[in-house]
Design a protein around this motif. Structure first.
Motif: not given
Ligand SMILES: [Zn+2]
Length: 491
Positions: A173-194
């Motif tokens: 969670l923190w790695r993705i958050a810090l990478d996002t704040l640093a502009g390295l990634v742009k997280p996007v959630m895709s969801v499938f309802d099983c």
């Protein structure tokens, strides 16, 4: 850089009679800002991991309150609103912040709030505005709602059940958050309802292999930031109950959606095969009585206080009495009133006692009999790994050759020491009956000749096809056979 963190969590079995108030949170974990202990609890690892990263990466971590109540029933409305508003006020006082990193559970239900986490996250979003990163770590026994998805940037769920990886997932969670704040990634959630609900222990196949596979995908594909299986929580009677697949990509929503769908349909194709096979109480008792060695451990898997039940079901005990079992110990049956009566009578007394099965339908009937009071212990504790789990004032009583432990603080049967502290040598018994689904295994397996997993009565809504839901969806498996129609998973 300033980042706010807090934790607000419990797991609500909406069928449980054990309602949750502020005292229940205070009894489990209530840590005002800065007072969270160094070691994390299940839903507060974002705080302890955040502390370490703040020191390493030179940002300011502003801690809000962290609180957790052990799983039980509905949360009192004023309790939820009070804890929520306390954290929201701390967030307002902390502004401006670059991110909000939360520890949640995902299956909390409060009086008047079917989606407490959705309510909480939407209010967080209102306070920080649309451009500030909001993310959370959650338990997979969660209800993933549209309101939550709209309010947060991304979620990371524990992958393991039992939940041995809550610290590892807080690191994700923190790695993705810090990478996002640093502009390295742009997280996007895709969801499938099983469109299903099931129970998915990762200690055995097919779920073990499935989790190993998604972890390989995360490691091998740089577009994939995280993959979570939201197991869902069948004891929560809420409109968006069910299993969902979440794929978090680095701004590849179409790829994420296709993968979430493939993985979700693969999971669907394995429906009904995840859980340990169980036998009923008649089978369990007769198999234990005819076994040639002991102890045979019968786990009353669904009357597990760790899943929010009272732990006072008597279905198995009634069957033991009916089949004339002896050389048997039952640990435990929750009945504070009966314990109080035994305490008043004293050790050695023989009294008429009614005990057990007072909390809810489906737990059997109270047991009546002339019982002998063998041993009384105030503030009894059993071992639990490196620490101790309290089970309150307790009475060891004997009825028709069966030793029974009555307790006054609800606790699942973690360890054989629960018998020994009450004067029962567990290895000397032919049959041991315990109340636990999963956590008992490591400590009971070494002394057990055999372990029988028993489904007795309906203390927990463990059969969704028959559970009298009023709010949960009716068009998912196993309520219907084939909710996906022609798409049905064959992967
Ligand atoms: Zn869980």
């Amino acid at each position: 850089m300033r980042i706010f963190t807090a934790a607000l969590a419990t797991e609500t079995n909406t069928f449980s009679p054990i309602c949750v108030d502020r005292r229940a949170f205070e009894a489990s974990l209530y840590a005002p800002p800065g007072e969270h202990p160094e070691t994390p609890t299940l839903c507060s690892a974002p705080i302890t991991v955040g502390r370490r990263l703040a020191a390493e990466h030179d940002f300011t971590l502003i801690e809000g309150t962290a609180t957790w109540a052990d799983p039980a029933g509905l949360v009192n409305r004023l309790t939820y609103e009070g804890l929520r508003d306390e954290i929201l006020e701390q967030l307002r006082a902390a502004l401006p912040v670059e991110a909000v990193v939360l520890g949640l559970h995902g299956a909390m239900v409060a009086d008047g709030y079917e989606d407490t986490e959705g309510d909480f996250l939407a209010r967080v979003r209102d306070i920080v505005g649309p451009d500030i990163l909001v993310c959370a770590e959650l338990d997979p026994h969660s209800h993933l709602t549209a309101k939550r998805l709209a309010a947060a940037d991304f979620f990371v769920y524990f992958k393991e059940f039992p939940h041995t990886d809550f610290v590892d997932r807080a690191e994700d969670l923190w790695r993705i958050a810090l990478d996002t704040l640093a502009g390295l990634v742009k997280p996007v959630m895709s969801v499938f309802d099983c469109r299903m609900i099931d129970v998915y222990p990762t200690s055995r196949d097919p779920m073990r292999s499935f989790v190993d596979k998604i972890m390989r995908m995360e490691a091998e594909d740089r577009d994939i930031l995280s993959i979570s299986v939201v197991h869902g929580f069948m004891a929560g009677d809420v409109p968006e109950m069910g299993t969902k697949m979440v794929v978090l990509t680095d701004n590849k929503p179409e790829k994420g959606a296709a993968l979430a769908r493939d993985l979700g349909l693969e999971l669907f194709s394995k429906r009904g095969t995840f859980i340990m096979p169980q036998i009923d109480e008649k089978d369990a008792v007769s198999r234990a009585m005819t076994a040639t060695s002991g102890p045979i451990v019968i786990a009353d898997v669904w009357d597990n206080p760790g899943g929010g039940t009272a732990g006072d079901a008597t279905v198995l005990l009634a069957e033991l009495l009916a089949q004339g079992a002896t050389d048997t110990a039952v640990g435990t049956i929750w009945d504070p009133m009966a314990v109080q009566i035994c305490m008043a009578a004293g050790e050695g007394a023989k009294i008429q006692l009614r005990f057990g099965a007072k909390s809810a339908p489906g737990t059997g009937h109270p047991i009546d009999g002339i019982v002998e009071i063998i041993k009384l212990v105030r503030n009894a504790e059993m071992r639990f790994g490196e620490s101790y789990a309290p089970f309150g004032d307790a009475a060891h009583i004997r009825l028709h050759g069966i030793d029974i432990i009555l307790n006054s603080t609800r606790a699942q049967s973690f360890d054989p020491s629960l018998f020994s502290v009450m004067g029962i040598e567990p290895t000397s018994k032919k049959i041991l009956v315990i109340k636990s689904t999963n956590h008992f295994y490591a400590s009971f397996a070494p002394i057990a000749a055999e372990i029988l997993y028993c489904s007795a009565g309906t203390p927990y809504p463990n059969n969704p096809a028959r559970t009298p839901y009023r709010r949960a969806p009716r068009d998912i498996w196993p309520m219907v056979d084939n909710p996906h129609g022609a798409e049905q998973g064959t992967a």
